[in-house]
Structures are given as structure tokens and as C-alpha cells.
Design an enzyme around this catalytic site. Structure first.
Site, PDB file in Angstrom:
ATOM      1  N   CYS A  18       2.746  -4.144  -3.213  1.00  0.00           N
ATOM      2  CA  CYS A  18       1.664  -3.310  -2.690  1.00  0.00           C
ATOM      3  C   CYS A  18       1.471  -2.088  -3.582  1.00  0.00           C
ATOM      4  CB  CYS A  18       1.935  -2.886  -1.258  1.00  0.00           C
ATOM      5  SG  CYS A  18       3.336  -1.779  -1.078  1.00  0.00           S
ATOM      6  N   CYS A  19       0.336  -1.438  -3.401  1.00  0.00           N
ATOM      7  CA  CYS A  19       0.047  -0.193  -4.096  1.00  0.00           C
ATOM      8  C   CYS A  19      -0.472   0.793  -3.061  1.00  0.00           C
ATOM      9  CB  CYS A  19      -0.952  -0.401  -5.230  1.00  0.00           C
ATOM     10  SG  CYS A  19      -2.583  -0.954  -4.703  1.00  0.00           S
ATOM     11  N   GLY A  20      -0.842   1.974  -3.492  1.00  0.00           N
ATOM     12  CA  GLY A  20      -1.279   3.018  -2.576  1.00  0.00           C
ATOM     13  C   GLY A  20      -2.376   2.579  -1.626  1.00  0.00           C
ATOM     14  N   GLY A  22      -3.472  -0.769  -1.676  1.00  0.00           N
ATOM     15  CA  GLY A  22      -3.275  -2.183  -1.396  1.00  0.00           C
ATOM     16  C   GLY A  22      -4.399  -3.079  -1.839  1.00  0.00           C
ATOM     17  N   THR A  26      -2.598  -4.054  -6.556  1.00  0.00           N
ATOM     18  CA  THR A  26      -1.949  -5.210  -5.956  1.00  0.00           C
ATOM     19  C   THR A  26      -2.697  -6.483  -6.335  1.00  0.00           C
ATOM     20  OG1 THR A  26      -1.196  -3.881  -4.091  1.00  0.00           O
ATOM     21  CG2 THR A  26      -1.237  -6.265  -3.770  1.00  0.00           C
TER      22      THR A  26
END
Length: 96
Positions: A18-20, A22, A26
């Protein structure tokens, strides 16, 4: 390639990618993983756009990265999960 080397190592599972937000980062990692799985670019981009849910203009930069990403830079070894290890070799049909 670091992100994908982590994905390609089943000893790190269970794994959450995931990323900040998403979405884009991602999605880019997942799109590159799809290239490791030998998906075609069109299905990769369709999945990316469907899951990103934003305008096409915002996806272009990330799709461009996925397109030029060299999947050969990631070593898929015996420690890789089956969904990466059991990928058939690229088709040579129509070549040569």
C-alpha cells in the site's frame, strides 16, 4: 525494483502492499508485478484504471512507467510465491 523484490520473496509473507493514498504507487507496483506474471499491457492498464478510479490524465505517467519497466530486473527465485514462480515462459508464437 526493491518493492518487487519484497513481493517476490515469500519469506516476507503475509504482505500488505500500500501507499499513502493506496492508488497510484500501489497500482504501479501491482502493474509491474503483473508484468512479472507476463500479463499483456492492455489488461494491466485496464486493471490499473479500474482500481485507480481517476481520470486518464492522472494515470498516464504511471502507465508509462509500467510500460517501460523491465521485468528481467527482478529475480524470481525458488523463494518466490507460486503466483510468480509458476508463470509460463513468454510465447514465441509468431516470432522468428
Amino acid at each position: 525494483t526493491f518493492s518487487l523484490s519484497v513481493v517476490a520473496d515469500s519469506s516476507r509473507y503475509p504482505l500488505l502492499v500500500c501507499c499513502g493514498m493506496g492508488t497510484y504507487m500501489t497500482g504501479t507496483v501491482v502493474g509491474c508485478m503483473r508484468k512479472l506474471q507476463r500479463w499483456g499491457l492492455m489488461p494491466i492498464f485496464e486493471e490499473f484504471r479500474r482500481l485507480a478510479g481517476h481520470s486518464r490524465a492522472k494515470c498516464v505517467q504511471h502507465e508509462g512507467f509500467i510500460e517501460v519497466f523491465d521485468a528481467d530486473l527482478v529475480a524470481v527465485t525458488d523463494t518466490a510465491p507460486a503466483f510468480l514462480r509458476d508463470v509460463p515462459p513468454p510465447s514465441t508464437a509468431g516470432g522468428a
